[in-house]
Motif scaffolding. Structure first.
Motif, PDB file in Angstrom:
ATOM      1  N   MET A   1     -13.623  51.621  41.921  1.00 10.88           N
ATOM      2  CA  MET A   1     -14.104  50.257  41.745  1.00 10.88           C
ATOM      3  C   MET A   1     -13.091  49.259  42.309  1.00 10.88           C
ATOM      4  SD  MET A   1     -15.621  50.349  37.904  1.00 10.88           S
ATOM      5  CE  MET A   1     -16.851  51.555  37.420  1.00 10.88           C
ATOM      6  N   HIS A   2     -13.613  48.153  42.862  1.00  7.52           N
ATOM      7  CA  HIS A   2     -12.718  47.131  43.393  1.00  7.52           C
ATOM      8  C   HIS A   2     -12.082  46.343  42.255  1.00  7.52           C
ATOM      9  CE1 HIS A   2     -14.072  48.104  47.285  1.00  7.52           C
ATOM     10  NE2 HIS A   2     -15.282  47.571  47.156  1.00  7.52           N
ATOM     11  N   ALA A   3     -10.842  46.030  42.425  1.00  9.05           N
ATOM     12  CA  ALA A   3     -10.177  45.163  41.449  1.00  9.05           C
ATOM     13  C   ALA A   3     -10.710  43.752  41.587  1.00  9.05           C
ATOM     14  CB  ALA A   3      -8.670  45.180  41.695  1.00  9.05           C
ATOM     15  N   LEU A   4     -10.559  42.996  40.514  1.00  8.85           N
ATOM     16  CA  LEU A   4     -10.990  41.600  40.573  1.00  8.85           C
ATOM     17  C   LEU A   4     -10.162  40.843  41.608  1.00  8.85           C
ATOM     18  CD1 LEU A   4     -11.469  40.621  36.844  1.00  8.85           C
ATOM     19  CD2 LEU A   4     -13.223  41.092  38.553  1.00  8.85           C
ATOM     20  N   LYS A   5     -10.767  39.874  42.220  1.00  4.43           N
ATOM     21  CA  LYS A   5     -10.099  39.101  43.247  1.00  4.43           C
ATOM     22  C   LYS A   5      -9.139  38.090  42.625  1.00  4.43           C
ATOM     23  CE  LYS A   5     -12.143  41.345  46.434  1.00  4.43           C
ATOM     24  NZ  LYS A   5     -11.373  42.233  47.317  1.00  4.43           N
ATOM     25  N   SER A   6      -8.432  37.404  43.460  1.00  8.12           N
ATOM     26  CA  SER A   6      -7.401  36.478  43.018  1.00  8.12           C
ATOM     27  C   SER A   6      -7.995  35.308  42.246  1.00  8.12           C
ATOM     28  CB  SER A   6      -6.621  35.959  44.224  1.00  8.12           C
ATOM     29  OG  SER A   6      -7.502  35.304  45.110  1.00  8.12           O
ATOM     30  N   PRO A   7      -7.175  34.644  41.411  1.00  5.00           N
ATOM     31  CA  PRO A   7      -7.683  33.557  40.565  1.00  5.00           C
ATOM     32  C   PRO A   7      -8.301  32.404  41.340  1.00  5.00           C
ATOM     33  CG  PRO A   7      -5.517  34.288  39.803  1.00  5.00           C
ATOM     34  CD  PRO A   7      -5.766  34.957  41.125  1.00  5.00           C
ATOM     35  N   ASP A   8      -8.010  32.274  42.663  1.00  4.20           N
ATOM     36  CA  ASP A   8      -8.570  31.139  43.380  1.00  4.20           C
ATOM     37  C   ASP A   8     -10.070  31.252  43.562  1.00  4.20           C
ATOM     38  OD1 ASP A   8      -8.520  33.220  45.163  1.00  4.20           O
ATOM     39  OD2 ASP A   8      -7.856  32.016  46.874  1.00  4.20           O
ATOM     40  N   LEU A   9     -10.658  32.397  43.169  1.00  5.21           N
ATOM     41  CA  LEU A   9     -12.106  32.553  43.245  1.00  5.21           C
ATOM     42  C   LEU A   9     -12.793  32.194  41.930  1.00  5.21           C
ATOM     43  CD1 LEU A   9     -12.537  35.772  45.414  1.00  5.21           C
ATOM     44  CD2 LEU A   9     -12.820  33.401  46.085  1.00  5.21           C
ATOM     45  N   HIS A  10     -12.016  31.673  40.960  1.00  7.57           N
ATOM     46  CA  HIS A  10     -12.652  31.223  39.727  1.00  7.57           C
ATOM     47  C   HIS A  10     -13.597  30.065  40.033  1.00  7.57           C
ATOM     48  CE1 HIS A  10      -9.694  33.441  37.156  1.00  7.57           C
ATOM     49  NE2 HIS A  10     -10.788  33.542  36.425  1.00  7.57           N
ATOM     50  N   TYR A  11     -14.708  30.063  39.348  1.00  8.27           N
ATOM     51  CA  TYR A  11     -15.742  29.060  39.620  1.00  8.27           C
ATOM     52  C   TYR A  11     -16.347  28.616  38.297  1.00  8.27           C
ATOM     53  CZ  TYR A  11     -20.278  27.214  41.165  1.00  8.27           C
ATOM     54  OH  TYR A  11     -21.391  26.432  41.367  1.00  8.27           O
ATOM     55  N   ARG A  12     -16.567  27.339  38.170  1.00  8.66           N
ATOM     56  CA  ARG A  12     -17.191  26.789  36.958  1.00  8.66           C
ATOM     57  C   ARG A  12     -18.555  26.221  37.293  1.00  8.66           C
ATOM     58  NH1 ARG A  12     -14.407  25.989  32.320  1.00  8.66           N
ATOM     59  NH2 ARG A  12     -12.168  26.424  32.357  1.00  8.66           N
ATOM     60  N   GLU A  13     -19.517  26.514  36.439  1.00  5.49           N
ATOM     61  CA  GLU A  13     -20.868  25.967  36.588  1.00  5.49           C
ATOM     62  C   GLU A  13     -21.516  25.930  35.218  1.00  5.49           C
ATOM     63  OE1 GLU A  13     -23.417  27.152  40.011  1.00  5.49           O
ATOM     64  OE2 GLU A  13     -24.832  27.784  38.445  1.00  5.49           O
ATOM     65  N   GLY A  14     -21.943  24.752  34.780  1.00  2.85           N
ATOM     66  CA  GLY A  14     -22.465  24.641  33.429  1.00  2.85           C
ATOM     67  C   GLY A  14     -21.397  25.055  32.438  1.00  2.85           C
ATOM     68  N   ALA A  15     -21.747  25.946  31.518  1.00  2.00           N
ATOM     69  CA  ALA A  15     -20.788  26.443  30.532  1.00  2.00           C
ATOM     70  C   ALA A  15     -20.070  27.692  31.008  1.00  2.00           C
ATOM     71  CB  ALA A  15     -21.520  26.735  29.216  1.00  2.00           C
ATOM     72  N   ALA A  16     -20.363  28.157  32.219  1.00  2.00           N
ATOM     73  CA  ALA A  16     -19.821  29.419  32.715  1.00  2.00           C
ATOM     74  C   ALA A  16     -18.550  29.201  33.514  1.00  2.00           C
ATOM     75  CB  ALA A  16     -20.856  30.130  33.582  1.00  2.00           C
ATOM     76  N   SER A  29     -26.835  26.900  45.559  1.00  2.00           N
ATOM     77  CA  SER A  29     -28.055  27.389  44.908  1.00  2.00           C
ATOM     78  C   SER A  29     -28.089  27.008  43.432  1.00  2.00           C
ATOM     79  CB  SER A  29     -28.163  28.916  45.043  1.00  2.00           C
ATOM     80  OG  SER A  29     -28.345  29.292  46.379  1.00  2.00           O
ATOM     81  N   ARG A  30     -27.153  26.173  42.997  1.00  2.00           N
ATOM     82  CA  ARG A  30     -27.101  25.824  41.576  1.00  2.00           C
ATOM     83  C   ARG A  30     -28.416  25.253  41.043  1.00  2.00           C
ATOM     84  NH1 ARG A  30     -22.993  22.395  37.610  1.00  2.00           N
ATOM     85  NH2 ARG A  30     -24.503  22.442  35.878  1.00  2.00           N
ATOM     86  N   PRO A  31     -29.135  24.358  41.761  1.00  2.00           N
ATOM     87  CA  PRO A  31     -30.381  23.846  41.177  1.00  2.00           C
ATOM     88  C   PRO A  31     -31.354  24.940  40.752  1.00  2.00           C
ATOM     89  CG  PRO A  31     -29.759  22.503  43.047  1.00  2.00           C
ATOM     90  CD  PRO A  31     -28.814  23.673  43.034  1.00  2.00           C
ATOM     91  N   SER A  32     -31.432  26.024  41.504  1.00  2.00           N
ATOM     92  CA  SER A  32     -32.334  27.111  41.112  1.00  2.00           C
ATOM     93  C   SER A  32     -31.823  27.809  39.861  1.00  2.00           C
ATOM     94  CB  SER A  32     -32.490  28.112  42.255  1.00  2.00           C
ATOM     95  OG  SER A  32     -31.275  28.793  42.518  1.00  2.00           O
ATOM     96  N   ARG A  33     -30.501  27.921  39.730  1.00  3.09           N
ATOM     97  CA  ARG A  33     -29.949  28.516  38.508  1.00  3.09           C
ATOM     98  C   ARG A  33     -30.146  27.582  37.321  1.00  3.09           C
ATOM     99  NH1 ARG A  33     -26.114  30.264  42.506  1.00  3.09           N
ATOM    100  NH2 ARG A  33     -24.687  28.527  42.099  1.00  3.09           N
ATOM    101  N   ASP A  34     -30.016  26.279  37.556  1.00  2.00           N
ATOM    102  CA  ASP A  34     -30.305  25.302  36.495  1.00  2.00           C
ATOM    103  C   ASP A  34     -31.731  25.483  35.980  1.00  2.00           C
ATOM    104  OD1 ASP A  34     -27.792  24.268  36.970  1.00  2.00           O
ATOM    105  OD2 ASP A  34     -28.500  22.457  37.973  1.00  2.00           O
ATOM    106  N   LEU A  35     -32.671  25.635  36.908  1.00  2.00           N
ATOM    107  CA  LEU A  35     -34.071  25.828  36.520  1.00  2.00           C
ATOM    108  C   LEU A  35     -34.222  27.059  35.649  1.00  2.00           C
ATOM    109  CD1 LEU A  35     -37.138  25.275  36.723  1.00  2.00           C
ATOM    110  CD2 LEU A  35     -37.117  26.571  38.876  1.00  2.00           C
ATOM    111  N   ARG A  66     -24.911  32.288  32.217  1.00  2.00           N
ATOM    112  CA  ARG A  66     -25.381  30.956  31.837  1.00  2.00           C
ATOM    113  C   ARG A  66     -26.540  31.053  30.849  1.00  2.00           C
ATOM    114  NH1 ARG A  66     -26.478  26.728  36.351  1.00  2.00           N
ATOM    115  NH2 ARG A  66     -26.617  25.493  34.433  1.00  2.00           N
ATOM    116  N   TRP A  67     -27.438  32.021  31.014  1.00  2.00           N
ATOM    117  CA  TRP A  67     -28.519  32.192  30.033  1.00  2.00           C
ATOM    118  C   TRP A  67     -27.925  32.405  28.636  1.00  2.00           C
ATOM    119  CZ3 TRP A  67     -31.875  36.367  32.975  1.00  2.00           C
ATOM    120  CH2 TRP A  67     -32.419  35.777  34.127  1.00  2.00           C
TER     121      TRP A  67
END
Length: 393
Positions: A1-16, A29-35, A66-67
């Protein structure tokens, strides 16, 4: 399995807050995830029993996360959340991103790495049914439609994405025959026709199962075509009448539509010399594209889900809520102006209002900018454009 990538790939969206990893991920593509979050929240607000949700092609797991974090703010319903991605190399990433859901009250988390078709068929054999399925496919998703609908509960919602833009927009007509069983022609309202061809494919699969459908929301950015459709226990009265053909004359720009149930000869187009020829697209869905009432219910939920709906997501829902998708024929004001040789197009809203005053249905399209839908004859539409431009509008 691949190790997690570096912290610079952290991303925030909504409560996630999560890591996106090195797989395919689109922030816009966030609007579709919001829906999808609002649709899940609406189910939580209305449910009288435990719910089951499936993120079938999860990627980094942002939708499922997010769900679990946001949609359940409405009420503490018991939810079984399935998060699946066929790539086993994503197991470490998914486990890390979904860790915060493991101790969430009244939430059962299931993760898997199965091919989508295998998971859906096994769920059917086990009689496991879902209230919400997100099928975010690469290319055309039609091969999975019947399997997905077969495990969707009555009243459940299928959220579908397709990146197959060439075949339903008339740029690869043989592929449209193979994938949609339909003729597809180039058209100024190409995004809308692609959505209608996809809805027709969903409807046919639902009808084969003895079910019916209700479109909730249909939209596109030109690259990805997205639909949310609610499954009904049976088809509505004359639902089959909403499968039809749309014709357009490239020479004069005229359009006509017919239901397959009442298919007959086509009327002459607006070419004065009679030399025009119809180019036909379909069968496609000629019914509504959105449910304004349901979209309004989603917008009312937004204040209860602080941070879930982005400004772009709110604008999208508001735009779609104003356009149910009827009448079918869409016209580009830029094309009308070009045909008339009047320079710039008339103001879109002014054209809509003028047509309504004359007794015609008219609506600004929520699918493509600069377009309106109307049942006004071509001659009336052109004359109204000339009059508005003459008035300086």
């Amino acid at each position: 399995m691949h190790a997690l990538k570096s912290p610079d790939l952290h991303y925030r969206e909504g409560a996630a807050c999560l890591q996106t990893g090195d797989g395919f991920f689109r922030r816009d593509s966030r609007p579709s995830r919001d829906l999808s979050v609002l649709l899940a929240a609406l189910q939580v607000s209305q449910a009288q029993r435990p719910l089951r949700w499936l993120d079938l092609m999860a990627g980094c797991g942002i939708r499922g996360l997010r769900w679990g974090l946001e949609a359940r703010q409405i009420a503490q319903r018991e939810v079984e959340l399935w998060v699946n991605d066929a790539d086993p190399d994503r197991a470490c990433l998914l486990a890390a991103n979904l860790q915060s859901l493991c101790s969430a009250p009244a939430l059962t988390l299931r993760t898997s790495h199965l091919a989508a078709e295998r998971l859906l068929r096994q769920a059917y054999l086990d009689q496991t049914f879902f209230d919400l399925i997100d099928l975010d496919a690469f290319g055309c998703p039609n091969a999975l439609l019947q399997s997905a609908l077969a495990v969707l509960r009555f009243g459940g919602v299928l959220i579908l994405a397709s990146t197959d833009g060439r075949s339903p927009t008339g740029h690869d007509r043989p592929a449209a025959i193979r994938r949609f069983g339909a003729a597809a022609r180039a058209h100024p309202a190409s995004w809308e026709l692609a959505l209608r061809l996809q809805l027709a494919a969903i409807a046919r699969e639902a009808w084969l199962l003895g079910r019916g459908i209700e479109p909730v929301a249909c939209f596109s950015d030109g690259r990805t075509f997205r639909l949310a459709v609610r499954l009904r226990k049976r088809a509505a009265a004359r639902e089959e009448a909403q499968l039809g053909l749309l014709a357009r004359c490239e020479r004069c720009g005229d359009q006509a539509v017919q239901s397959l149930l009442k298919l007959s000869g086509w009327r002459p187009c607006a070419c004065e010399d009679g030399l025009g020829r119809w180019a036909v697209t379909g069968p496609l869905w000629t019914g509504p594209l959105q449910s304004p009432e349901l979209l309004q219910a989603l917008l009312r939920l937004d204040p209860l889900l602080a941070g879930s709906l982005s400004p772009a997501g709110r604008r999208l829902l508001q735009r779609l809520q104003k356009d149910a998708g009827q009448p079918v024929c869409c016209w580009s004001t830029a094309e009308l102006a070009k045909r008339l040789g009047i320079g710039g197009p008339p103001a879109l809203q002014a054209l809509v209002e003028a047509l309504r005053i004359q007794g015609y249905q008219a609506q600004v399209s929520g699918v493509m900018a600069g377009q309106l839908r109307t049942d006004a004859p071509m001659a009336v539409l052109l004359q109204q454009c000339v009059d508005l431009v003459a008035e300086g509008r």
